[in-house]
Design a protein around this motif. Structure first.
Motif, PDB file in Angstrom:
ATOM      1  N   ARG A   1       6.479   2.791  -1.913  1.00  0.00           N
ATOM      2  CA  ARG A   1       6.430   1.337  -1.739  1.00  0.00           C
ATOM      3  C   ARG A   1       7.828   0.730  -1.778  1.00  0.00           C
ATOM      4  O   ARG A   1       8.011  -0.428  -2.097  1.00  0.00           O
ATOM      5  CB  ARG A   1       5.566   0.710  -2.836  1.00  0.00           C
TER       6      ARG A   1
ATOM      7  N   PHE B   1       0.809  -1.227   0.000  1.00  0.00           N
ATOM      8  CA  PHE B   1       0.000   0.000   0.000  1.00  0.00           C
ATOM      9  C   PHE B   1       0.839   1.273   0.000  1.00  0.00           C
ATOM     10  O   PHE B   1       0.342   2.337  -0.348  1.00  0.00           O
ATOM     11  CB  PHE B   1      -0.926   0.026   1.217  1.00  0.00           C
TER      12      PHE B   1
ATOM     13  N   ASP C   1      -3.951   2.115   4.842  1.00  0.00           N
ATOM     14  CA  ASP C   1      -3.944   0.670   5.082  1.00  0.00           C
ATOM     15  C   ASP C   1      -2.668   0.228   5.804  1.00  0.00           C
ATOM     16  O   ASP C   1      -2.681  -0.719   6.586  1.00  0.00           O
ATOM     17  CB  ASP C   1      -4.102  -0.098   3.770  1.00  0.00           C
ATOM     18  N   TYR C   2      -1.566   0.916   5.554  1.00  0.00           N
ATOM     19  CA  TYR C   2      -0.329   0.645   6.279  1.00  0.00           C
ATOM     20  C   TYR C   2      -0.513   1.011   7.755  1.00  0.00           C
ATOM     21  O   TYR C   2      -0.181   0.217   8.644  1.00  0.00           O
ATOM     22  CB  TYR C   2       0.821   1.446   5.664  1.00  0.00           C
TER      23      TYR C   2
ATOM     24  N   ASP D   1       0.508   5.024   4.177  1.00  0.00           N
ATOM     25  CA  ASP D   1      -0.826   4.929   3.594  1.00  0.00           C
ATOM     26  C   ASP D   1      -1.809   4.505   4.698  1.00  0.00           C
ATOM     27  O   ASP D   1      -1.404   3.891   5.692  1.00  0.00           O
ATOM     28  CB  ASP D   1      -0.810   3.887   2.466  1.00  0.00           C
TER      29      ASP D   1
END
Length: 127
Positions: free
Chosen positions: A64, A22, A28-29, A26
């Protein structure tokens, strides 16, 4: 009951996977970091209070990726608690992942190997 043992190694790989999938920082991280924080919170109460605990990541990252000399890639959290560890203290010396093995050996009273590249993170120990 509290778990007493000489050494545990617990690796939460999901944060690294989330960073690559992700992107570091982020949403989601951050969700995965929050989940691992929860898991650590469940783990710590079952560890005997006379046990030294080291929590750190294996690397930082940006977007990333993590293969540069950028501070985001090189800076990691490194937290330690236990007997003879200064409480509420910020480590003053630069810390490398290479320092983990000599530091664990010091805690376990194992002689340092001459070929180890890291150093004992000495300033975190009580005098």
């Amino acid at each position: 009951p509290k778990a007493a043992c000489d050494f545990w190694f617990v690796y939460f790989a999901s944060i690294d996977v989330a960073g690559h999938m992700f992107g570091w920082m982020d949403a989601d991280y951050i969700k995965q970091v929050t989940h691992v924080d929860y898991l650590i919170g469940r783990l710590l109460p079952v560890i005997d209070e006379d046990t030294t605990v080291i929590i750190h990541s294996d690397h930082g990252g940006h977007d990333r990726d993590h293969g540069t000399e950028m501070p985001e890639d090189m800076t990691i959290p490194y937290m330690v608690t236990g007997p003879n560890i200064k409480q509420n203290y910020t480590i003053q010396s630069p810390v490398s992942l290479l320092d983990t093995t000599p530091t664990i050996a010091h805690i376990l009273n194992i002689p340092q190997h001459k070929d180890w590249e890291g150093k004992i993170i000495g300033d975190m120990f009580e005098a």
